[in-house]
Write an enzyme that holds these catalytic residues in place. Structure first.
Site, PDB file in Angstrom:
ATOM      1  N   ASP A 142       0.978  -1.167   0.266  1.00  0.00           N
ATOM      2  CA  ASP A 142      -0.025  -0.011   0.023  1.00  0.00           C
ATOM      3  C   ASP A 142       0.806   1.204   0.147  1.00  0.00           C
ATOM      4  O   ASP A 142       2.114   1.275   0.002  1.00  0.00           O
ATOM      5  CB  ASP A 142      -1.072   0.011   1.131  1.00  0.00           C
ATOM      6  CG  ASP A 142      -0.226   0.152   2.381  1.00  0.00           C
ATOM      7  OD1 ASP A 142       0.930  -0.659   2.793  1.00  0.00           O
ATOM      8  OD2 ASP A 142      -0.426   1.046   3.379  1.00  0.00           O
ATOM      9  N   HIS A 175       1.694  -8.877  -3.878  1.00  0.00           N
ATOM     10  CA  HIS A 175       0.630  -7.598  -3.333  1.00  0.00           C
ATOM     11  C   HIS A 175       1.267  -6.448  -3.148  1.00  0.00           C
ATOM     12  O   HIS A 175       1.805  -6.298  -2.297  1.00  0.00           O
ATOM     13  CB  HIS A 175      -0.250  -8.275  -1.960  1.00  0.00           C
ATOM     14  CG  HIS A 175      -1.281  -7.229  -1.710  1.00  0.00           C
ATOM     15  ND1 HIS A 175      -2.459  -7.375  -2.202  1.00  0.00           N
ATOM     16  CD2 HIS A 175      -1.194  -6.163  -0.830  1.00  0.00           C
ATOM     17  CE1 HIS A 175      -3.278  -6.344  -1.552  1.00  0.00           C
ATOM     18  NE2 HIS A 175      -2.413  -5.830  -0.664  1.00  0.00           N
ATOM     19  N   ASP A 212       0.972 -17.726  -5.083  1.00  0.00           N
ATOM     20  CA  ASP A 212       1.609 -16.672  -5.853  1.00  0.00           C
ATOM     21  C   ASP A 212       0.523 -15.602  -6.587  1.00  0.00           C
ATOM     22  O   ASP A 212       0.485 -15.725  -7.758  1.00  0.00           O
ATOM     23  CB  ASP A 212       2.626 -17.079  -6.591  1.00  0.00           C
ATOM     24  CG  ASP A 212       3.447 -15.632  -7.207  1.00  0.00           C
ATOM     25  OD1 ASP A 212       2.913 -14.864  -7.261  1.00  0.00           O
ATOM     26  OD2 ASP A 212       3.999 -16.329  -8.260  1.00  0.00           O
ATOM     27  N   GLU A 247       2.450 -10.165   0.170  1.00  0.00           N
ATOM     28  CA  GLU A 247       2.879  -8.669   0.140  1.00  0.00           C
ATOM     29  C   GLU A 247       4.339  -8.417   0.459  1.00  0.00           C
ATOM     30  O   GLU A 247       5.018  -9.514   0.888  1.00  0.00           O
ATOM     31  CB  GLU A 247       2.123  -8.232   1.323  1.00  0.00           C
ATOM     32  CG  GLU A 247       2.052  -6.613   1.126  1.00  0.00           C
ATOM     33  CD  GLU A 247       0.900  -5.794   2.223  1.00  0.00           C
ATOM     34  OE1 GLU A 247       0.341  -6.661   2.690  1.00  0.00           O
ATOM     35  OE2 GLU A 247       1.013  -4.511   2.009  1.00  0.00           O
TER      36      GLU A 247
END
Ligand SMILES: [Zn+2]
Length: 587
Positions: free
Chosen positions: A193, A515, A560, A569
């Site tokens: 993020d 991620h 994956d 992530e």
């Protein structure tokens, strides 16, 4: 048909090991001897896809029934070494039966693959003197790719991996005790993020600064091709400074430090410059609004920075020390103000109910930098409470700073160090390292992870075991520790049940779908390079992992897929541990 029998055998051993392509290749092509390039590598042979140092142990693993192995040079398929596999050992963490191929006796450099009669060939790997230098470069340079508030461009080496400046504006959230704009440009995106979190920034930046302090001579010459390269300061310090700049801006006028700066909720999978959600400085929601863990972490990291940057930029070092002492004073006044997400905020929390270990860490780093009695006495009053944190590895995480507090004290060369304290820390660390080494040797995959370690960020835990072993080796040199540390690196770079390199764009068979928003914006065939996946996680906190069969062994609870944030992530804290582990291999 012989090849059907072969496949059935393989299925019995390790059905999940083989990709469809490898199974097809085995069916059609086995048993003809084949030149490299015409035969698919089998996932049943596990190698470090980067390689092995010339002068160290060299072990590959085979999870299929076989007797012997050959080591072949890729350029002409010539056999340079051959040997017998060890008898199979059952590994409960993966469900695999594992045999070892030991070619430590090989003493010539080159690019090789393993051929196992009846099984197939491995991915290629190198043997040479400084085999991990390029991987260090990619792993460390990945922090540049995480830079916030500026345009990023990896250049011709990774064409198209770029984005315009992101998150150029910020504001105070209601919970911060202030209102209005607060831009605080800079720092690194924390993980997949675009949030920036003081606590995780703290442990990550500290690990990188320690990497410099401990392994500096081997790193000094390595250019990361970042905007500051060539300015006279080593690039690892240049890169860490980008994040330190943001951390210092998160300090309020009273010395306290806000916990994080993020949007209220996570953005979609878009590039960072396309994220227009308000970027907010978020506090505890009531007086004094800043959190003690964030403040003590800044005190510790800025104290290290004051040491590390002093030879290169005295003014910056002084500024860092001043920030550290102000943060220390604030944390003395507010010894345990903890953080919870305020209403309406759902980004990462990094909540920690006990900031005592962070304060002892700050005291230890401030004492190591300044020698001042107030920090020393605080450390000596409290360090014994933290000693048990060294006994049960993995010893540290973003919320457990006891080991860093103790180790920085023991690593210091200050003459006024208390010899009893140093002796206790050393003895406890070395005893723990012995336990880790024994476990690593007994584990069929030669990894330090215990069954209970396959949790969120387990790959980071493997890297941390490596870091702990390398620190033990600094306290008292012991090749058992450095070999076991490197075993954890081998695990991360392909010597694992999936035969997968968990570092993007490193090795012939690396994971593809982190991620990670910049990698998942649809513009790139391959993810951004050098990033470590979180790894297997038996706690299954996402929908991808939840649908895996209930009896999947813990080390295999991984997928994956981009949507598997609980196993795939990327994050700056385990990335920093990987950098430390890699740096420890360089010469
Ligand atoms: Zn950004």
């Amino acid at each position: 048909m012989a090849s059907s029998l072969f496949l059935a055998l393989l299925n019995a051993w390790s059905a999940r090991e083989l990709s469809v392509a490898a199974a097809f290749a085995a069916l059609v092509l086995f048993p003809a001897a084949l030149a490299h390039g015409t035969e698919y590598a089998t996932l049943a042979i596990k190698v470090d896809q980067v390689g092995y140092p010339l002068d160290g142990p060299k072990v590959a693993l085979v999870a299929a029934p076989a007797e012997s192995f050959q080591l072949r040079r890729t350029s002409d398929n010539s056999i340079v070494f051959q040997g017998r596999l060890t008898p199979p050992v059952s590994d409960p963490d993966t469900g695999d039966l594992v045999q070892a191929a030991d070619f430590s006796a090989l003493r010539q450099p080159g690019i090789f693959y393993l051929q196992v009669p009846g099984v197939g060939r491995s991915f290629v790997f190198s043997v040479n003197g400084n085999v991990f230098e390029h991987t260090y470069y990619l792993a460390m340079r990945s922090f540049y790719g995480q830079r916030c508030g500026t345009a990023v461009n990896l250049g011709s080496e990774f064409s198209g991996y770029s984005h315009p400046a992101c998150h150029r504006q910020g504001e105070f959230h209601l919970s911060s005790g202030a209102i209005g704009p607060r831009n605080n440009i800079g720092g690194w995106h924390d993980a997949g993020d675009y949030g920036r979190y003081m606590v995780n920034s703290g442990v990550s930046t500290a690990t990188l600064l320690w990497t410099w302090e401990i392994f500096g001579p081997a790193l000094k010459h390595i250019q990361l091709k970042i905007p500051e390269s060539g300015n006279g300061t080593p690039d690892i310090l240049n890169e860490a400074r980008w994040n330190l700049g943001w951390m210092l801006k998160m300090q309020d006028g009273d010395g306290g430090v806000w916990h994080k700066q993020t949007s209220a909720n996570f953005s979609g999978f878009i590039s960072p410059d396309a994220d227009m959600l308000p970027n907010e400085v978020i506090g505890t929601g009531s007086f004094p609004y800043k959190s003690t863990c964030a403040t003590a972490d800044l005190a510790a990291v800025a104290a290290i920075a004051a040491r590390a940057y002093k030879p290169y930029d005295t003014k910056f070092a002084e500024r860092a020390l001043q920030a550290a002492t102000r943060a220390w004073a604030w944390a003395e006044q507010y010894p345990n103000v903890t953080f919870k997400n305020p209403p309406g905020v759902s980004t990462g929390e990094y909540a920690d109910t006990n900031c005592g270990d962070e304060r002892v860490w700050a005291a230890a780093e401030l004492w190591r930098t300044t020698g001042e009695a107030q920090y020393h006495s605080f450390f000596l009053d409290h360090y014994a409470e933290l000693l048990p944190s060294l006994d049960s590895p993995p010893m540290e995480n973003w919320n457990a700073m006891g080991p860093k507090a103790l180790w920085t004290y023991a690593l210091s060369t200050r003459k006024d160090a208390d010899t009893g304290a140093v002796r206790a820390i050393r003895a406890r660390t070395l005893a723990a390292a012995k336990v880790i080494v024994a476990h690593t040797r007994a584990n069929p995959y030669h990894v330090s992870l215990k069954s209970s370690d396959y949790v969120w960020g387990s790959n980071g835990i493997a890297a941390e075991y490596g870091m702990e072993l390398l620190i033990a080796n600094v306290l008292e040199p012991n090749p058992d520790d450095t070999d076991a540390a490197r075993d954890n690196l081998h695990y991360l770079l392909g010597r694992n049940t999936f035969s997968l390199s968990w570092v993007t764009q490193v090795g012939e068979h690396s994971f593809q779908h982190p991620h990670h928003r910049p990698s998942g914006d649809g513009k790139h065939a391959q993810p951004w390079p050098g990033l470590l996946s979180g790894g297997p996680n038996a706690n299954r906190q996402d929908d991808v992992l939840k649908v895996l069969p209930a009896d999947t062994p813990p080390a295999r609870v991984y997928s994956d897929q981009q949507a598997s944030y609980a196993s795939n992530e990327v994050a700056i804290n385990w990335q920093a541990s990987l950098v430390f582990l890699l740096a420890g291999q360089l010469k």
